[in-house]
Scaffold this motif. Structure first.
Motif, PDB file in Angstrom:
ATOM      1  N   GLN A   5      43.751  49.188  -0.457  1.00 27.98           N
ATOM      2  CA  GLN A   5      43.242  50.279  -0.931  1.00 27.98           C
ATOM      3  C   GLN A   5      44.751  51.200  -0.263  1.00 27.98           C
ATOM      4  OE1 GLN A   5      40.931  51.746  -3.049  1.00 27.98           O
ATOM      5  NE2 GLN A   5      40.857  49.270  -3.870  1.00 27.98           N
ATOM      6  N   VAL A   6      45.488  52.312  -0.074  1.00 26.59           N
ATOM      7  CA  VAL A   6      46.831  53.269   0.296  1.00 26.59           C
ATOM      8  C   VAL A   6      45.161  53.904   1.504  1.00 26.59           C
ATOM      9  CG1 VAL A   6      48.682  54.637   0.036  1.00 26.59           C
ATOM     10  CG2 VAL A   6      48.159  52.863  -1.888  1.00 26.59           C
ATOM     11  N   ILE A   7      45.902  53.416   2.613  1.00 24.60           N
ATOM     12  CA  ILE A   7      45.412  54.485   3.853  1.00 24.60           C
ATOM     13  C   ILE A   7      46.899  55.646   4.622  1.00 24.60           C
ATOM     14  CG2 ILE A   7      43.250  53.052   4.042  1.00 24.60           C
ATOM     15  CD1 ILE A   7      45.232  51.685   7.211  1.00 24.60           C
ATOM     16  N   TYR A   8      47.702  55.180   3.869  1.00 25.43           N
ATOM     17  CA  TYR A   8      48.400  56.169   4.705  1.00 25.43           C
ATOM     18  C   TYR A   8      49.971  56.099   3.335  1.00 25.43           C
ATOM     19  CZ  TYR A   8      52.354  57.583   7.261  1.00 25.43           C
ATOM     20  OH  TYR A   8      53.911  58.735   7.335  1.00 25.43           O
ATOM     21  N   GLU A   9      50.263  57.486   3.420  1.00 23.34           N
ATOM     22  CA  GLU A   9      51.037  57.768   2.720  1.00 23.34           C
ATOM     23  C   GLU A   9      52.267  58.565   3.055  1.00 23.34           C
ATOM     24  OE1 GLU A   9      52.455  57.902  -1.945  1.00 23.34           O
ATOM     25  OE2 GLU A   9      50.668  57.248  -1.993  1.00 23.34           O
ATOM     26  N   ARG A  10      53.277  58.325   2.839  1.00 25.95           N
ATOM     27  CA  ARG A  10      54.953  59.307   3.891  1.00 25.95           C
ATOM     28  C   ARG A  10      55.426  59.897   2.440  1.00 25.95           C
ATOM     29  NH1 ARG A  10      57.602  59.835   8.293  1.00 25.95           N
ATOM     30  NH2 ARG A  10      59.969  60.804   7.995  1.00 25.95           N
ATOM     31  N   PRO A  11      54.881  61.353   2.896  1.00 28.74           N
ATOM     32  CA  PRO A  11      55.648  62.693   2.016  1.00 28.74           C
ATOM     33  C   PRO A  11      56.446  63.006   2.327  1.00 28.74           C
ATOM     34  CG  PRO A  11      54.505  64.240   4.325  1.00 28.74           C
ATOM     35  CD  PRO A  11      54.400  62.302   4.145  1.00 28.74           C
ATOM     36  N   ALA A  12      56.874  63.513   1.046  1.00 22.48           N
ATOM     37  CA  ALA A  12      58.157  63.912   1.212  1.00 22.48           C
ATOM     38  C   ALA A  12      58.364  64.760   1.692  1.00 22.48           C
ATOM     39  CB  ALA A  12      58.633  64.441  -0.027  1.00 22.48           C
TER      40      ALA A  12
END
Length: 627
Positions: free
Chosen positions: A571-578
């Protein structure tokens, strides 16, 4: 002999056919990662084209066409688009609870992590934080974290007089970046009960105004820790969980899927247990409560703790891994215990000053014996080589009393580890967790003031350890430094100081060796090598996605790599935004601020705890900018 009937023949054919189908069936993956470099950290299969995940574990790794056999109608196809997939980083030493405290404090760090390069700038930061943040009013104390005298233009610690210039009415306490020293203003000293008649506590120093016994505000080691306890506000359970969540947020933004709380107080352990029960832990946390603190031993029970001869078990992403013992202080703060004097002694000390230990030999031996008797893994903080001697001598005596009991004890930091001590580590099966990140942050200070040019070259001697046939891990010790995985990697590989000097070039390691130290070898340190640390079928699907391949970029650019995603058990627990929102420089949270808010934060903000609204103000400022 009876002939088989037609019905029996048909039944036999159906059974055989069914067995053949079962043999040829392939499990259907929940997700497949593909289209980018995959660094497995598995020597049997160093790289791959695709990885399949099912039920939070790695199902298949290898050639894309082979892995695609696990694709089904509902399988999520996750295109890396050229970015690099690695095992999630495992923190071999840090203090996630204290990182939460850092998030609620004024940011006093020097460049590049803050803006404080002088005492007037530090004073300005404290004033701005008091005006901009509701936290000081709610705490009743103005806290600042991360000042570094070695990076201040004045080349000294601030004093109570410097802090009184900010406020004489509000208690102010600032924490040195090493976390082993701090400064209190006059009001805070009064609350802590420290005055001219207060003696130095065992294992600590109250620095005095020259020519008198009046405290100048600078407190070392146990003197500082004791004072901090007296002035720290009492938090509700929900407030404490909020603080832990703030620390967790920062860690996962740097790709860590297993976090360490490397010197927990019993209260911090109970906070982590509550956070686990509330479902707020996104990553695994391994806690090592301080063995010298009352109440620690009572915590070493199931379901949170299991002895080292039993399987590793997490309960809602939390376990107690063992205990922590601290034998000395900080080299950059000049409280570490050395066998030879400091190159330049600190204020008030003569040329023979070599730091000091904080625990008596007989007490260290008793603790190690108790750890072996109860099969507690024990982490020992030893920065100075004299403290390392104490570790080695005491552990050798303890192992004679309990032969054959291996709890995989860990030497934490070992910054001034001597070459003759490395073989003893191997003999005693003591695992070295080293601190080469210091080569960047304090390498110049070590050369010019702490150790001198010769001794400084071999701080955190990773190659000496490798040549002895030992593994090692490499850490950040957050909040001493940010839990910045790429800074850890870059410093371990390059050993380049702030000024650009290469400190101990013969101690440099390859990017692959440094990555192993942050993944598989760190899993080994925690007794988890069979379930974490490499992209291997059967292990947990803990991943980090990076913007570039650390094995192919120029080593000098390793710190420019960004963490794009952090994945825990699929599960993705962090994703860097643009885009990333910018914080005022006085705020304490650092790194990429676009972190997922753990469940329950809004509930706290609505009145479940007084600290909730204050931290929620920070979270609002941390929200990602709108595209």
């Amino acid at each position: 002999m009876r002939r088989p009937t037609l019905a029996l023949l048909l039944a036999a054919m159906q059974i055989a056919g069914g067995s053949a189908l079962a043999a040829n069936s392939v499990p259907v993956a929940d997700a497949i990662w593909f289209n980018g470099p995959i660094i497995t950290i598995d020597e049997r299969q160093p790289d791959a084209q695709a990885v399949a995940v099912k039920d939070g574990k790695i199902l298949a790794v290898g050639d894309k066409q082979q892995v695609l056999k696990n694709q089904g109608p509902a399988t999520r196809m996750l295109d890396l688009k050229g970015s690099t997939l690695l095992p999630g980083f495992i923190d071999p030493h840090g203090h996630v609870s204290m990182v939460g405290f850092q998030a609620a404090s004024a940011n006093l760090l020097p460049p590049p992590d803050g803006a404080n390069n002088s005492i007037p700038k530090l004073q300005e930061t404290l004033r701005n934080f008091e005006q901009q943040s509701p936290i000081p009013a709610q705490f009743g104390v103005l806290f600042g974290f991360g000042y570094d005298d070695s990076q201040l233009q004045e080349q000294r610690h601030p004093t109570k007089f410097d802090l009184d210039a900010v406020s004489q009415d509000v208690p102010i306490a600032i924490v040195h970046q090493s976390s082993h020293l701090g400064v209190l203003n006059g009001k805070a000293l009064e609350l802590a009960g420290i005055n001219a008649s207060t003696p130095n506590p065992e294992g600590g120093v109250i620095r005095r105004i020259e020519g008198s016994q009046e405290p100048n505000g600078v407190l070392e080691e146990n003197a500082f820790f004791t004072a901090l306890v007296k002035i720290f506000p009492k938090l509700t359970a929900d407030q404490a969980v909020d603080m832990l969540s703030a620390g967790q947020k920062l860690y996962i933004s740097y790709g860590y899927t297993t976090l360490q709380d490397g010197r927990s107080s019993p209260d911090q352990v109970r906070t982590a247990i509550k956070a686990a029960g509330d479902g707020k832990l996104l990553a695994d946390i391994v806690s090592y409560p301080d063995i010298l603190t009352k109440g620690t031993k009572e915590l070493l029970v199931a379901p949170w703790y299991h002895p080292t001869n039993q399987p590793v078990v997490y309960n809602q992403h939390l376990r107690i891994g063992g205990v922590k013992l601290t034998l000395d202080g900080s080299p950059q703060g000049k409280t570490a215990w050395l066998s030879q004097p400091y190159f330049k002694p600190p204020q008030g000390q003569d040329a023979s000053y070599a730091g000091y230990g904080v625990v008596k030999d007989e007490d260290v031996l008793a603790i190690y014996k108790e750890a072996l008797a109860n099969r507690w893994q024990i982490l020992t903080h030893t920065n100075g080589d004299r403290a390392i001697d104490q570790l080695l001598t005491s552990m050798k005596a303890a192992e004679k009393a309990y032969p054959g009991v291996d709890v995989r004890p860990v030497m934490i930091h070992g910054q001034t580890l001597r070459k003759d001590q490395v073989a003893q580590l191997k003999q005693l099966k003591i695992f070295p967790s080293l601190f080469p990140m210091h080569t960047y942050y304090w390498g110049d200070w070590h050369r010019e003031s702490v150790l001198g040019p010769q001794r400084a070259e071999n701080i955190s001697p990773t190659q000496w350890v490798l040549k002895e046939g030992l593994k090692f891990t490499t850490h950040h010790d957050a909040p001493v430094a940010l839990p910045d995985s790429m800074r850890v990697l870059a410093a371990t590989v390059n050993r380049t100081t702030r000024s650009g000097y290469v400190l101990g070039p013969e101690q440099r390691v390859t990017p692959l060796q440094a990555l192993k130290a942050m993944t598989l070898w760190s899993a080994y340190q925690h007794f988890e090598e069979d379930r974490k640390g490499s992209i291997t079928p059967g292990k947990l699907a803990d991943f980090v996605v990076l913007s570039a391949n650390p094995l192919t970029v120029a080593p000098a650019t390793l710190n420019d790599i960004q963490v794009l995603k952090t994945v825990k058990e699929g599960q993705v627990i962090y994703e860097r935004p643009a885009k990333v929102a910018q914080l005022p420089p006085s705020f304490g949270m650092h790194g990429d601020p676009s972190l997922p808010t753990p469940p329950g934060i809004q509930a706290v903000a609505q009145g479940d705890g007084d600290l909730g609204p204050a931290l929620d103000v920070i979270y609002d400022k941390l929200a990602p900018a709108q595209p």
